[in-house]
Design a protein around this motif. Structure first.
Motif, PDB file in Angstrom:
ATOM      1  N   LEU A 185      -0.229  -2.194  -0.023  1.00  0.00           N
ATOM      2  CA  LEU A 185      -0.699  -1.393   1.102  1.00  0.00           C
ATOM      3  C   LEU A 185      -0.959   0.041   0.675  1.00  0.00           C
ATOM      4  CD1 LEU A 185      -1.291  -1.027   4.103  1.00  0.00           C
ATOM      5  CD2 LEU A 185       1.167  -0.721   4.490  1.00  0.00           C
ATOM      6  N   PHE A 186      -0.127   0.576  -0.201  1.00  0.00           N
ATOM      7  CA  PHE A 186      -0.314   1.930  -0.714  1.00  0.00           C
ATOM      8  C   PHE A 186      -1.692   2.075  -1.373  1.00  0.00           C
ATOM      9  CE2 PHE A 186      -0.109   4.739  -4.443  1.00  0.00           C
ATOM     10  CZ  PHE A 186       0.279   5.933  -3.861  1.00  0.00           C
ATOM     11  N   VAL A 187      -2.097   1.077  -2.119  1.00  0.00           N
ATOM     12  CA  VAL A 187      -3.386   1.137  -2.809  1.00  0.00           C
ATOM     13  C   VAL A 187      -4.539   0.862  -1.854  1.00  0.00           C
ATOM     14  CG1 VAL A 187      -4.829  -0.037  -4.533  1.00  0.00           C
ATOM     15  CG2 VAL A 187      -2.473   0.578  -5.088  1.00  0.00           C
ATOM     16  N   MET A 188      -4.411  -0.144  -0.985  1.00  0.00           N
ATOM     17  CA  MET A 188      -5.525  -0.551  -0.124  1.00  0.00           C
ATOM     18  C   MET A 188      -5.792   0.449   0.993  1.00  0.00           C
ATOM     19  SD  MET A 188      -6.835  -3.235  -1.319  1.00  0.00           S
ATOM     20  CE  MET A 188      -6.325  -3.561  -2.999  1.00  0.00           C
ATOM     21  N   GLU A 189      -4.720   1.013   1.549  1.00  0.00           N
ATOM     22  CA  GLU A 189      -4.846   1.935   2.682  1.00  0.00           C
ATOM     23  C   GLU A 189      -5.641   1.305   3.825  1.00  0.00           C
ATOM     24  OE1 GLU A 189      -6.651   5.235   0.470  1.00  0.00           O
ATOM     25  OE2 GLU A 189      -4.805   6.357   0.810  1.00  0.00           O
ATOM     26  N   ASN A 190      -5.534  -0.009   3.946  1.00  0.00           N
ATOM     27  CA  ASN A 190      -6.261  -0.748   4.968  1.00  0.00           C
ATOM     28  C   ASN A 190      -5.447  -1.975   5.324  1.00  0.00           C
ATOM     29  OD1 ASN A 190      -8.214  -3.194   5.549  1.00  0.00           O
ATOM     30  ND2 ASN A 190      -9.311  -1.363   6.198  1.00  0.00           N
ATOM     31  N   VAL A 215      11.734  -2.697   6.696  1.00  0.00           N
ATOM     32  CA  VAL A 215      10.639  -1.727   6.695  1.00  0.00           C
ATOM     33  C   VAL A 215      11.185  -0.304   6.764  1.00  0.00           C
ATOM     34  CG1 VAL A 215       8.806  -0.792   8.166  1.00  0.00           C
ATOM     35  CG2 VAL A 215       8.793  -3.208   7.543  1.00  0.00           C
ATOM     36  N   ASN A 216      12.243  -0.114   7.531  1.00  0.00           N
ATOM     37  CA  ASN A 216      12.803   1.230   7.689  1.00  0.00           C
ATOM     38  C   ASN A 216      13.465   1.762   6.429  1.00  0.00           C
ATOM     39  OD1 ASN A 216      12.103   1.988  10.317  1.00  0.00           O
ATOM     40  ND2 ASN A 216      13.693   0.701  11.192  1.00  0.00           N
ATOM     41  N   ARG A 217      13.606   0.918   5.403  1.00  0.00           N
ATOM     42  CA  ARG A 217      14.230   1.398   4.167  1.00  0.00           C
ATOM     43  C   ARG A 217      13.451   0.975   2.930  1.00  0.00           C
ATOM     44  NH1 ARG A 217      19.661  -2.353   5.046  1.00  0.00           N
ATOM     45  NH2 ARG A 217      18.627  -4.363   4.909  1.00  0.00           N
ATOM     46  N   THR A 218      12.146   0.802   3.078  1.00  0.00           N
ATOM     47  CA  THR A 218      11.291   0.439   1.945  1.00  0.00           C
ATOM     48  C   THR A 218      10.512   1.659   1.468  1.00  0.00           C
ATOM     49  OG1 THR A 218      11.041  -1.853   2.692  1.00  0.00           O
ATOM     50  CG2 THR A 218       9.373  -1.022   1.177  1.00  0.00           C
ATOM     51  N   ASP A 219      10.764   2.069   0.232  1.00  0.00           N
ATOM     52  CA  ASP A 219      10.018   3.160  -0.412  1.00  0.00           C
ATOM     53  C   ASP A 219       9.921   4.410   0.468  1.00  0.00           C
ATOM     54  OD1 ASP A 219       9.516   1.843  -2.818  1.00  0.00           O
ATOM     55  OD2 ASP A 219       7.801   0.786  -1.975  1.00  0.00           O
ATOM     56  N   ARG A 220      11.024   4.766   1.101  1.00  0.00           N
ATOM     57  CA  ARG A 220      10.983   5.913   2.008  1.00  0.00           C
ATOM     58  C   ARG A 220      10.885   7.242   1.261  1.00  0.00           C
ATOM     59  NH1 ARG A 220      12.188   4.985   7.178  1.00  0.00           N
ATOM     60  NH2 ARG A 220      11.009   6.905   7.418  1.00  0.00           N
ATOM     61  N   ASN A 221      11.105   7.238  -0.057  1.00  0.00           N
ATOM     62  CA  ASN A 221      10.920   8.467  -0.830  1.00  0.00           C
ATOM     63  C   ASN A 221       9.473   8.627  -1.289  1.00  0.00           C
ATOM     64  OD1 ASN A 221      11.108   6.290  -2.515  1.00  0.00           O
ATOM     65  ND2 ASN A 221      12.163   7.376  -4.156  1.00  0.00           N
ATOM     66  N   ASN A 222       8.624   7.656  -0.961  1.00  0.00           N
ATOM     67  CA  ASN A 222       7.192   7.740  -1.258  1.00  0.00           C
ATOM     68  C   ASN A 222       6.498   8.424  -0.076  1.00  0.00           C
ATOM     69  OD1 ASN A 222       4.320   6.953  -1.304  1.00  0.00           O
ATOM     70  ND2 ASN A 222       4.897   5.626  -3.001  1.00  0.00           N
ATOM     71  N   LYS A 223       5.653   9.392  -0.356  1.00  0.00           N
ATOM     72  CA  LYS A 223       5.020  10.156   0.715  1.00  0.00           C
ATOM     73  C   LYS A 223       4.237   9.277   1.678  1.00  0.00           C
ATOM     74  CE  LYS A 223       4.661  14.616  -1.648  1.00  0.00           C
ATOM     75  NZ  LYS A 223       3.770  15.693  -2.098  1.00  0.00           N
ATOM     76  N   PHE A 224       3.757   8.131   1.187  1.00  0.00           N
ATOM     77  CA  PHE A 224       2.989   7.231   2.040  1.00  0.00           C
ATOM     78  C   PHE A 224       3.864   6.618   3.131  1.00  0.00           C
ATOM     79  CE2 PHE A 224       0.663   3.278   3.042  1.00  0.00           C
ATOM     80  CZ  PHE A 224      -0.627   3.775   3.192  1.00  0.00           C
ATOM     81  N   TYR A 225       5.177   6.578   2.896  1.00  0.00           N
ATOM     82  CA  TYR A 225       6.087   5.919   3.842  1.00  0.00           C
ATOM     83  C   TYR A 225       7.198   6.834   4.360  1.00  0.00           C
ATOM     84  CZ  TYR A 225       3.924   1.696   1.920  1.00  0.00           C
ATOM     85  OH  TYR A 225       3.029   0.745   1.515  1.00  0.00           O
ATOM     86  N   GLU A 226       7.225   8.090   3.958  1.00  0.00           N
ATOM     87  CA  GLU A 226       8.356   8.941   4.327  1.00  0.00           C
ATOM     88  C   GLU A 226       8.228   9.437   5.759  1.00  0.00           C
ATOM     89  OE1 GLU A 226       8.434  12.269   1.703  1.00  0.00           O
ATOM     90  OE2 GLU A 226       6.664  13.206   2.572  1.00  0.00           O
TER      91      GLU A 226
END
Length: 664
Positions: free
Chosen positions: A442-447, A393-404
């Motif tokens: 999760l990015f799409v659902m936001e829930n 989790v700590n290194r998944t899509d961290r360049n995406n604003k949703f996860y940075e």
């Protein structure tokens, strides 16, 4: 004149030291400074600079007789000196204080201050990570590292008296590939690779500092997940000699090694007489197809009746396949495409369903939330699942604003959903790569709840990819080989001649559905198109064929061998045009459908001309296939075999008792 992009500090850690003398002399200086990783004009630099504001009168040197005095204290959470990235390091559980006592060093010159400043400046250094050859990591109460450059230069040792070396190395891995030397675990071998591509697999590789072959034998799944994503650098760096010289094994030896370690991926190994021979087929011309625009919210709402039921489902699937969805529509439409919402459900029925699923989700979440530390110590599987999830989790899509950023709510949701999935399917639990499938959902659902149940539906389709025996992966690679042979026998023969007929360079494509090959928004587009189940079954295999079809001429004209093919395929990451790929994939499908006397094996793979009992739940789409819930990969297993007569290779496929073979 274009403005220069200002440097971006990727990592910074103060409180690192250079010992002015490599021995333990009583009069050595400790040069205090800060270590940085900086992105500057597209290049990554490592910089060390002594602290400029240090008062020369406070320069400290170690007392040799105090080296055994060590005191430990648990770190305070509000320690103001603790860097942000520090919390990611195992070293930060405890901070060492008073490890060495110090005394002031006398200066013999009246201008000792300025002289000392000049002396300190000479310790500053900066280098491009592409020039880095190896890193030596050692520990003597604290960790210290030594950089060795490709020109043979060994830089002064950097001592992490207060921890932080692990956080530094983790950050450095975002820019270079770091592998443990097979013969000396204290030496890390460094190799550079495409930066955009590096972002893609830093999240996939578990414990990069481990010998490739050892990892492969212990856990072929995890190793292929990380290893195949960067085969060229990673495979052969693992075979380097202790002197770090690049002594590569022959390509065919590496190919044989991979074939032995991943049973089921072999091609042309079994010899078995008796087969039905089918000669090369004329597939006819490949038709042109045109993509359309994405479905808007207004268009989507037109397909709902007054109570919220979706009408003309085959048509809405057709338009989604042809153009995808606007982002505003995805949150609702994906729930239908993934089977979370029934297409014929009303608004009220969906509200009741969500309420029921919410209760069910939090009951499962409570199961792992209520496990005490003492219980978890006696539950190794849950403990291992949690550890791997936290790491990924700590290194998944961290360049995406949703996860940075640190303490990002998106990361917490990723963690909780994956832990709850372990309760939902404890037999499978968590396997590396699943976080990459959840992230876009999760990015799409936001829930949290909606994302979980959509992820469950997605995993029903992908389940076999992550099972221990990798049966789903084996089946798909064999099916892909069958399709490629049908579409372009000459190209398949070329790959086979280069020991690449295994097609394992497509492994990651299939494993996580191109998640690491495409830009994030393109992944969303591809997945929603594939979830329509149009225009055939296993459409993702035709996507692979389309990509290979676009690259085959370059591969063959340039006479690429084993190494070059792997390198070339890997370097396609983040360079693929999703609309072009989808157009070509659809065109290939139409070309195959128009073919007369199509081999039964191909019809089976793509689900063409399947005789099915009529059902009220089935509807026919524009593409002439029956719309129904997709059969889970868990319920069907196909077995393919390959035989050789010494003159040509014969690919034998068994489906429902019918054997088919291609002549090459």
């Amino acid at each position: 004149m274009a403005a220069t992009t200002p440097p971006k500090v990727v990592f910074e850690h103060e409180g690192v030291f250079i010992h002015s003398s490599p021995d333990e002399s009583e009069d050595q200086d400790l040069i205090s400074g800060f270590l940085r990783i900086v992105d500057k004009d597209g290049e990554t630099l490592v910089e060390y600079k002594p602290l400029e504001d240090t008062d020369p009168s406070n320069i400290l040197c170690a007392c040799k007789d105090s080296s055994s005095v060590v005191e430990w204290t648990q770190s305070s959470e509000d320690n103001p000196h603790r860097p942000v990235d520090h919390q990611l390091s195992y070293e930060t559980e405890w901070d060492m204080i008073n490890a060495v006592s110090f005394r002031r060093k006398a200066h013999t010159h009246g201008d000792g201050g300025s002289n000392h400043a000049n002396d300190r400046n000479k310790w500053a250094f900066s280098f491009n990570v592409c020039d880095l050859r190896s890193i030596t990591v050692k520990c003597e109460g604290w960790s210290y590292i030594i950089f060795r450059l490709k020109d043979g230069t060994a830089l002064p040792a950097i001592h992490f008296h207060q921890g932080g070396s692990t956080a530094f190395l983790d950050s450095l891995r975002k820019s270079v590939q770091i592998n443990e030397c097979p013969d000396d675990e204290s030496i890390l071998i460094v190799s550079s690779y495409n930066k955009a591509f590096s972002q893609s697999f830093e999240n996939l590789l578990d414990d990069a500092n481990y010998n490739f072959v050892q990892k492969f034998k212990k856990d072929p799944y995890t190793t292929t997940l990380g290893g195949f994503s960067k085969v060229t650098n990673y495979l052969f760096d693992a075979f380097r000699a202790p002197e770090l010289e690049c002594q590569q094994r022959p390509a065919e030896e590496v190919a044989d090694l991979l074939g032995e370690l991943i049973p089921g991926l072999e091609i042309n190994q079994q010899e078995e007489p008796g087969f039905e021979v089918i000669t090369r087929l004329d597939l006819g011309p490949r038709p042109d197809v045109q993509r359309k625009g994405p479905v808007t919210m207004e268009e989507w709402e037109k397909y709902q009746d007054s109570e919220g039921r979706m009408t003309n489902v085959p048509h809405i699937k057709d338009v989604i396949f042809k153009g995808g969805l606007c982002h505003a529509v995805r949150k609702e439409a994906w729930k239908f495409l993934l089977g979370y919402f029934p297409w014929n459900s009303t608004h009220e029925e969906r509200k009741l369903l969500q309420k029921s699923k919410t209760d069910e989700y939090f009951r499962m979440k409570l199961q792992w939330k209520s496990v005490s530390e003492e219980q978890e110590r006696r539950n190794s599987r849950l403990r291992d699942y949690r550890s791997l999830i936290e790491k990924d989790v700590n290194r998944t899509d961290r360049n995406n604003k949703f996860y940075e950023g640190l303490d990002n709510p998106g990361l917490i949701l990723l963690h909780d959903i994956l832990m709850t999935y372990c309760m939902y399917d404890f037999d499978l639990g968590y396997v590396q790569g699943m976080s990459d499938l959840l992230s876009p959902v999760l990015f799409v659902m936001e829930n949290e709840v909606d994302a979980f149940w959509c992820f469950v539906s997605f995993m029903d389709e992908m389940h076999e990819n992550f099972e221990e025996q990798m049966q789903g992966m084996k089946t798909q690679l064999i099916q892909l080989s069958t399709l490629l042979r049908l579409l372009d026998l000459a190209f398949w023969n070329y790959l086979e001649a280069q020991d690449s007929g295994y097609l394992y360079f497509c492994f990651r494509w299939l494993l996580i559905r191109f998640k690491r090959e495409l830009h994030f928004q393109d992944v969303l587009r591809l997945w929603e198109v594939m979830w329509t189940r149009l225009p055939c079954q296993n459409f993702h295999l035709l996507v692979c064929c389309a990509i290979l079809d676009s690259e085959k001429q370059k591969i063959m004209d340039r006479k690429y061998g084993f190494n070059e093919i792997l390198k070339h395929i890997n370097e396609l990451s983040m360079k693929l045009d999703i609309e072009e790929i989808l157009s070509k994939s659809e065109s290939i499908c139409m070309q195959i459908k128009n073919c007369k006397d199509l081999p039964h094996s191909v019809s089976e793979i793509l689900g063409l001309n399947t005789v099915t009992e009529p059902s009220a739940a089935l509807e026919t789409s524009e593409y002439g296939i029956l719309e129904s819930p997709q059969t889970s990969p868990r319920s069907s297993h196909r077995q393919d075999h390959v035989v050789s007569n010494g003159h040509s290779h014969l690919k034998e496929t068994t489906h429902n008792g019918c054997k088919v073979a291609f002549i090459s």
